[in-house]
Design an enzyme around this catalytic site. Structure first.
Site, mmCIF file in Angstrom:
data_model
loop_
_atom_site.group_PDB
_atom_site.id
_atom_site.type_symbol
_atom_site.label_atom_id
_atom_site.label_comp_id
_atom_site.label_asym_id
_atom_site.label_seq_id
_atom_site.Cartn_x
_atom_site.Cartn_y
_atom_site.Cartn_z
ATOM 1 C CB THR A 218 -1.100 -0.069 1.529
ATOM 2 O OG1 THR A 218 -1.883 -0.798 0.865
ATOM 3 C CG2 THR A 218 -1.430 1.249 1.675
ATOM 4 N NE ARG A 246 -9.408 -6.489 3.810
ATOM 5 C CZ ARG A 246 -8.886 -5.361 3.581
ATOM 6 N NH1 ARG A 246 -8.216 -4.697 2.663
ATOM 7 N NH2 ARG A 246 -8.128 -4.635 4.829
ATOM 8 N N GLY A 248 -10.966 -2.717 3.050
ATOM 9 C CA GLY A 248 -9.470 -2.177 3.999
ATOM 10 C C GLY A 248 -9.893 -0.836 4.488
ATOM 11 C CG ASP A 249 -6.036 0.565 6.669
ATOM 12 O OD1 ASP A 249 -5.972 -0.898 6.064
ATOM 13 O OD2 ASP A 249 -4.890 1.421 7.167
ATOM 14 C CB THR A 269 0.637 0.600 5.089
ATOM 15 O OG1 THR A 269 0.696 -0.716 4.603
ATOM 16 C CG2 THR A 269 2.119 1.008 5.526
ATOM 17 N N GLY A 270 -1.042 -1.583 7.049
ATOM 18 C CA GLY A 270 -1.079 -3.067 7.674
ATOM 19 C C GLY A 270 -2.210 -3.068 7.868
ATOM 20 N N GLY A 272 -5.618 -3.821 7.383
ATOM 21 C CA GLY A 272 -7.051 -3.211 7.852
ATOM 22 C C GLY A 272 -8.329 -3.003 8.725
#
Ligand code: ASP
Length: 351
Positions: A218, A246, A248-249, A269-270, A272
């Site tokens: 990301t 889906r 994510g964050d 970044t991780g 989410g």
């Protein structure tokens, strides 16, 4: 009666003294930690290209060099804009465009693929001066997703648009439209096929030792411009092998992206799902605003303590209104670069 009045006034005096003592100690805490810091830089920029299992032995010398060069190109693009008096929003957008166009990162071209082997891209951007923001999710025909997030922010009444609706809006804003196949690289096709074979029972792969060396790239950028305005942006393909639409964050304001001139700008970044549950980007800003923490303490608290306690992992980049920066991660590595006070740093591993 006189006696009672006298005792009452002593009591009230005591209460107000105590209140003042508490109040001033709180203020002292705030000023010592963040409010009285002297400006570090008149402008600055930080980028990330994803956090994950990035270890020295996992990258060949030539791949390491390719990452280094692309990170340098991306951050230099933004830094030039800031140096010439451009806005932090413009710097964020253009730096992210460089990484979106590169197959090295999990955003734009080269993004990870869904279970159906398709790209579904998410992005968001936020202006710290106005608190205006835009996000897009599940898009597969807009060449630069961060540009669409920007259009949502600047030219719509909304904050978050998804899928076909977001793509229809992109056409009205004359953004560059591509076939979904533009985003798909051989490497990511092989990657998704392998993940599906090896992880038949897993819903999604973000950080998985079975897929050592695979990237979770990301991309994100935060910047402070010469007018003291902060901005943050994030762009991603999400997690490999994702299903059921889906999200994510990264397109969620407050989770993957947040900017507020009073405090800081953050891009994450991780994993989410945990970033959404921890409202990571906003939490860092809130720790600064309400608890008076410095940027360094706030980012450490969230990334090294609160996220691991919840079960999440990943990293963030952040810059505050004084030009202090943070590049914090709890994974083995994070692709990252900063340009502050004419000094460029590029990092990948936990040096
Ligand atoms: N945070 C992204 C997501 O969960 C993934 C990443 O940062 O690599 O969609």
């Amino acid at each position: 009666m006189k006696k009672i009045c006298f005792l009452l006034s002593i009591l009230l005096f005591n209460i107000s003294c105590n209140y003042k003592v508490d109040d001033s100690s709180e203020t002292n805490k705030k000023t010592s930690d963040s409010l009285q810091q002297t400006p570090k830089a008149p402008f600055g920029i930080v980028i990330h290209g994803g956090a994950g299992y990035i270890k020295k032995g996992n990258l060949s010398d030539s791949l390491e060099n390719a990452y280094r060069e692309k990170l340098k190109e991306a951050i230099t693009t933004g830094n030039e804009i800031l140096k010439n008096g451009g806005s932090s929003i413009e710097a964020v957008k253009r730096s992210i465009n460089v990484m979106e166009d590169s197959p090295l990162f999990n955003s734009g071209k080269g993004a990870v693929l869904t279970h159906e082997e398709k790209p579904e891209l998410d992005a968001s951007i936020m202006d710290g001066k106005t608190l205006n923001a835009g996000g897009i999710a599940g898009v597969s025909t807009v060449k630069n997703p961060i540009n669409l997030a920007y259009e949502v922010m600047e030219h719509s009444d909304h904050v978050l648009l998804a899928r076909e609706g977001a793509e229809a809006f992109a056409k009205t804003r004359n953004l560059e439209i591509v076939e979904p196949s533009y985003f798909i690289t051989d490497k990511q096709l092989q990657n998704i096929k392998r993940i599906k074979n090896e992880n038949a029972n897993k819903e999604a792969a973000f950080y998985n030792s079975d897929i050592n060396g695979e990237k979770f790239g990301t991309v994100g950028c935060v910047a402070l411009d010469k007018n003291g305005n902060l901005a943050a942006g994030t762009s991603t393909g999400g997690t490999a092998n994702k299903k059921w639409g889906r999200i994510g964050d990264s397109p969620i304001i407050g989770a993957g992206t947040y900017a507020n001139n009073k405090t800081c700008a953050v891009s994450g970044t991780g994993w989410g799902e945990y970033y959404i549950r921890g409202v990571v980007a906003y939490d860092i800003s809130a720790l600064m605003e309400y608890k008076g923490l410095s940027l360094e303490k706030a980012t450490k608290e969230v990334i090294q303590k609160k996220q691991p306690e919840l079960g999440g992992n990943g990293g963030i980049i952040a810059i505050d209104h004084l030009g202090n920066i943070s590049m914090e991660f709890n994974t083995p590595g994070m692709f990252r670069a900063s340009f502050v006070n004419d000094s460029l740093t590029i990092g990948m591993y936990r040096e």
